[in-house]
Design a protein around this motif. Structure first.
Motif, PDB file in Angstrom:
ATOM      1  N   GLY A  37       6.235   6.153  42.044  1.00 10.68           N
ATOM      2  CA  GLY A  37       5.156   6.388  42.970  1.00 10.68           C
ATOM      3  C   GLY A  37       4.225   7.514  42.572  1.00 10.68           C
ATOM      4  N   ARG A  38       4.349   8.022  41.345  1.00  8.48           N
ATOM      5  CA  ARG A  38       3.538   9.167  40.921  1.00  8.48           C
ATOM      6  C   ARG A  38       2.432   8.730  39.970  1.00  8.48           C
ATOM      7  N   ARG A  39       1.306   9.422  40.084  1.00  4.55           N
ATOM      8  CA  ARG A  39       0.242   9.281  39.087  1.00  4.55           C
ATOM      9  C   ARG A  39       0.442  10.381  38.048  1.00  4.55           C
ATOM     10  N   VAL A  40       0.339   9.999  36.789  1.00  4.77           N
ATOM     11  CA  VAL A  40       0.630  10.919  35.691  1.00  4.77           C
ATOM     12  C   VAL A  40      -0.532  10.909  34.706  1.00  4.77           C
ATOM     13  N   LEU A  41      -0.992  12.095  34.326  1.00  2.00           N
ATOM     14  CA  LEU A  41      -2.002  12.225  33.281  1.00  2.00           C
ATOM     15  C   LEU A  41      -1.324  12.793  32.045  1.00  2.00           C
ATOM     16  N   LEU A  42      -1.167  11.959  31.032  1.00  3.67           N
ATOM     17  CA  LEU A  42      -0.581  12.385  29.758  1.00  3.67           C
ATOM     18  C   LEU A  42      -1.696  12.858  28.837  1.00  3.67           C
ATOM     19  N   CYS A  43      -1.544  14.048  28.276  1.00  2.37           N
ATOM     20  CA  CYS A  43      -2.531  14.601  27.344  1.00  2.37           C
ATOM     21  C   CYS A  43      -1.840  14.818  26.005  1.00  2.37           C
ATOM     22  N   ASP A  44      -2.061  13.905  25.073  1.00  2.00           N
ATOM     23  CA  ASP A  44      -1.413  13.942  23.766  1.00  2.00           C
ATOM     24  C   ASP A  44      -2.361  14.610  22.772  1.00  2.00           C
ATOM     25  N   VAL A  45      -2.066  15.871  22.442  1.00  2.00           N
ATOM     26  CA  VAL A  45      -2.921  16.652  21.541  1.00  2.00           C
ATOM     27  C   VAL A  45      -2.204  16.731  20.201  1.00  2.00           C
ATOM     28  N   GLY A  46      -2.546  15.830  19.297  1.00  4.81           N
ATOM     29  CA  GLY A  46      -1.851  15.745  18.025  1.00  4.81           C
ATOM     30  C   GLY A  46      -2.660  16.299  16.873  1.00  4.81           C
ATOM     31  N   ALA A  47      -2.149  16.079  15.671  1.00  4.48           N
ATOM     32  CA  ALA A  47      -2.795  16.612  14.471  1.00  4.48           C
ATOM     33  C   ALA A  47      -4.073  15.865  14.134  1.00  4.48           C
ATOM     34  N   ALA A  48      -4.184  14.609  14.557  1.00  2.41           N
ATOM     35  CA  ALA A  48      -5.357  13.817  14.191  1.00  2.41           C
ATOM     36  C   ALA A  48      -6.181  13.379  15.398  1.00  2.41           C
ATOM     37  N   TRP A  49      -5.522  13.132  16.535  1.00  2.00           N
ATOM     38  CA  TRP A  49      -6.214  12.576  17.694  1.00  2.00           C
ATOM     39  C   TRP A  49      -5.840  13.332  18.955  1.00  2.00           C
ATOM     40  N   ILE A  50      -6.755  13.287  19.920  1.00  2.00           N
ATOM     41  CA  ILE A  50      -6.492  13.776  21.271  1.00  2.00           C
ATOM     42  C   ILE A  50      -6.636  12.583  22.203  1.00  2.00           C
ATOM     43  N   ASP A  51      -5.545  12.202  22.846  1.00  2.00           N
ATOM     44  CA  ASP A  51      -5.526  11.038  23.724  1.00  2.00           C
ATOM     45  C   ASP A  51      -5.128  11.460  25.125  1.00  2.00           C
ATOM     46  N   LEU A  52      -5.870  10.999  26.120  1.00  2.09           N
ATOM     47  CA  LEU A  52      -5.522  11.213  27.518  1.00  2.09           C
ATOM     48  C   LEU A  52      -5.297   9.857  28.171  1.00  2.09           C
ATOM     49  N   TYR A  53      -4.223   9.734  28.939  1.00  6.30           N
ATOM     50  CA  TYR A  53      -3.890   8.488  29.613  1.00  6.30           C
ATOM     51  C   TYR A  53      -3.593   8.773  31.084  1.00  6.30           C
ATOM     52  N   LEU A  54      -4.306   8.097  31.964  1.00  5.41           N
ATOM     53  CA  LEU A  54      -4.001   8.163  33.392  1.00  5.41           C
ATOM     54  C   LEU A  54      -3.110   6.980  33.723  1.00  5.41           C
ATOM     55  N   CYS A  55      -1.910   7.251  34.231  1.00 10.34           N
ATOM     56  CA  CYS A  55      -0.911   6.207  34.453  1.00 10.34           C
ATOM     57  C   CYS A  55      -0.383   6.245  35.883  1.00 10.34           C
ATOM     58  N   PHE A  56       0.130   5.102  36.309  1.00 13.04           N
ATOM     59  CA  PHE A  56       0.888   5.033  37.559  1.00 13.04           C
ATOM     60  C   PHE A  56       2.311   4.650  37.205  1.00 13.04           C
ATOM     61  N   PHE A  57       3.268   5.442  37.677  1.00 15.31           N
ATOM     62  CA  PHE A  57       4.682   5.202  37.380  1.00 15.31           C
ATOM     63  C   PHE A  57       5.333   4.615  38.631  1.00 15.31           C
ATOM     64  N   GLY A  58       5.606   3.315  38.602  1.00 16.74           N
ATOM     65  CA  GLY A  58       6.179   2.628  39.753  1.00 16.74           C
ATOM     66  C   GLY A  58       7.679   2.431  39.629  1.00 16.74           C
ATOM     67  N   HIS A  59       8.259   1.766  40.634  1.00 18.13           N
ATOM     68  CA  HIS A  59       9.699   1.514  40.622  1.00 18.13           C
ATOM     69  C   HIS A  59      10.094   0.589  39.472  1.00 18.13           C
ATOM     70  N   SER A  60       9.274  -0.408  39.189  1.00 16.30           N
ATOM     71  CA  SER A  60       9.636  -1.367  38.144  1.00 16.30           C
ATOM     72  C   SER A  60       8.460  -1.702  37.239  1.00 16.30           C
ATOM     73  N   VAL A  61       7.413  -0.901  37.300  1.00 13.71           N
ATOM     74  CA  VAL A  61       6.231  -1.195  36.491  1.00 13.71           C
ATOM     75  C   VAL A  61       5.500   0.106  36.173  1.00 13.71           C
ATOM     76  N   ILE A  62       4.835   0.122  35.019  1.00 18.68           N
ATOM     77  CA  ILE A  62       3.989   1.242  34.617  1.00 18.68           C
ATOM     78  C   ILE A  62       2.592   0.695  34.353  1.00 18.68           C
ATOM     79  N   TYR A  63       1.598   1.258  35.041  1.00 15.18           N
ATOM     80  CA  TYR A  63       0.208   0.903  34.779  1.00 15.18           C
ATOM     81  C   TYR A  63      -0.435   2.017  33.952  1.00 15.18           C
ATOM     82  N   VAL A  64      -1.190   1.640  32.924  1.00 17.16           N
ATOM     83  CA  VAL A  64      -2.042   2.586  32.210  1.00 17.16           C
ATOM     84  C   VAL A  64      -3.456   2.338  32.728  1.00 17.16           C
ATOM     85  N   LEU A  65      -3.905   3.176  33.661  1.00 17.58           N
ATOM     86  CA  LEU A  65      -5.120   2.909  34.421  1.00 17.58           C
ATOM     87  C   LEU A  65      -6.396   3.246  33.658  1.00 17.58           C
ATOM     88  N   ASP A  66      -6.358   4.266  32.820  1.00 19.05           N
ATOM     89  CA  ASP A  66      -7.565   4.707  32.117  1.00 19.05           C
ATOM     90  C   ASP A  66      -7.141   5.552  30.925  1.00 19.05           C
TER      91      ASP A  66
END
Length: 385
Positions: free
Chosen positions: A87-116
């Motif tokens: 039931g949580r919304r999660v913003l993952l910020c992956d700051v790596g050596a080559a790329w910076i990726d941000l993912y807005l996700c919804f973490f459900g009971h049996s499903v994960i949405y990558v919203l943006d």
């Protein structure tokens, strides 16, 4: 042997699940090949770096593997470790050596949405190191509590210099502490710029209980990167979940290893989807609901599921509204209603739900003479209300 791998720019992390949980079993350099014959391999891939990750994995000797998006891999691991709850919304910020990726996700009971998501190039560390050689840089770090930062950065640069794509940066070891921290500040500035680009699309993220920001990646271990992200997004300190240095850099490999080991992928739409229809018995018209997909039947992504073959094609009339029901009780559940401009005819009806949770109602003409088409359903709910 069932392995999860994260094929980054500088090196490839290989993980396996044991009774004690997932653990890194090796870390491969740019020219190192994996020795062994794994039964199954799952590769975590970042946004915009799919081709590079696949090429890196093959160069390391992996031939047969399936892919899993990096945000899904990370959240599968954190969910299994009970670091985040449903039931949580999660913003993952992956700051790596080559790329910076941000993912807005919804973490459900049996499903994960990558919203943006937001994706951009990170700092060219090799060129940045070369520019700093001999430069008179003043130490402008603002967090002196993190005594391990310099050691971690030197370790990261040591891996980077082994990749020829970064150029000749062998003199990184001669950088002063001030110059090392200047590098981290430059990465933090780029991460903040990426976060600012996504900020206007986040809506009320951070305003709901349970919204959480999670820094990841090699540079995601630095506290000054954490603060730059949080300030760029305007979030409270309580909205940030800081992982251990091990999880920050290895969570994607751990999640991929869990999938390789057969653990729940949270990639199936959890609710029943039905369509309002009518059945004719002689002169009598009976209202009923046509089941499009049973709970857990539909895998997120490109997979399409069609109504049971025994139901036969469905006659679509001009001017009728399309009503899709979500949940086990079609009559009393949530309804999605749409007007349409569909030509009268008989169709096989199906449904598809993408990784973002966006659904499509599929129409396949029964006569096979016209091309199939779809009607957008919007983002489908991930749980019953």
């Amino acid at each position: 042997m069932r392995l999860g791998i994260d094929a980054g720019w500088a090196y490839i992390k290989v993980a396996e699940v044991s009774p004690a949980g997932p653990a890194l079993i090796t870390q491969l350099g740019a020219t190192t090949r994996f020795e062994g014959s794994p039964e199954r391999v799952v590769l975590a891939v970042a946004e915009g770096a799919r081709e590079r990750a696949i090429a890196n994995a093959r160069r390391a000797g992996f031939r047969d593997f399936t892919t899993l998006s990096l945000p899904r891999a990370v959240l599968l691991h954190l969910g299994a470790e009970q670091r985040i709850g449903p039931g949580r919304r999660v913003l993952l910020c992956d700051v790596g050596a080559a790329w910076i990726d941000l993912y807005l996700c919804f973490f459900g009971h049996s499903v994960i949405y990558v919203l943006d998501s937001e994706h951009r190039a990170s700092l060219d560390l090799g060129a940045a190191v070369d520019r700093l050689q001999g430069a008179n840089v003043t130490d402008r770090r603002f967090d002196r509590r993190d005594k391990a930062s310099e050691a971690r950065l030197r370790k990261l640069l040591a891996h980077v210099t082994r990749d020829k794509a970064w150029g000749d940066t062998r003199a990184y070891g001669d950088l002063t502490t001030a110059q090392m921290y200047e590098l981290v500040h430059q990465v933090a500035d780029l991460a903040a710029q990426s976060a600012a680009l996504m900020r206007d699309r986040l809506g009320d993220f951070g305003g709901r209980p349970g919204d959480v920001l999670i820094p990841l990646g090699g540079a995601g271990t630095f506290s000054l990167v954490h603060e730059a992200l949080r300030e760029a997004l305007g979030l409270d300190e309580r909205a940030m979940l800081l992982l251990s240095p091990d999880e920050v850099v290895n969570a994607a490999a751990y999640g991929a290893a869990r999938v390789a080991a057969g653990q729940d992928e949270r990639d199936r739409y959890p609710l029943r989807l039905s369509l309002a229809a009518h059945r004719f018995e002689g002169a009598e018209v009976l209202g009923e609901w046509l089941e499009l997909a049973a709970p857990g039947r539909l895998r997120l992504g490109d997979e399409a599921v069609y109504a049971h073959e025994e139901s036969g094609p469905v006659l679509v009339e001009d001017g009728h509204r399309v009503v899709v029901a979500v949940g086990d009780d079609p009559a009393g559940g949530r309804h999605l209603t749409f007007d349409h401009q569909i030509s009268r005819g008989e169709y096989r009806l199906g449904v598809r739900v993408g990784h973002s949770g966006h659904g499509e109602l599929l129409f396949a003409p029964a006569n096979g003479k016209a091309a199939p088409f779809s009607l957008p359903l919007g983002t489908l709910p991930a749980y019953s209300e």
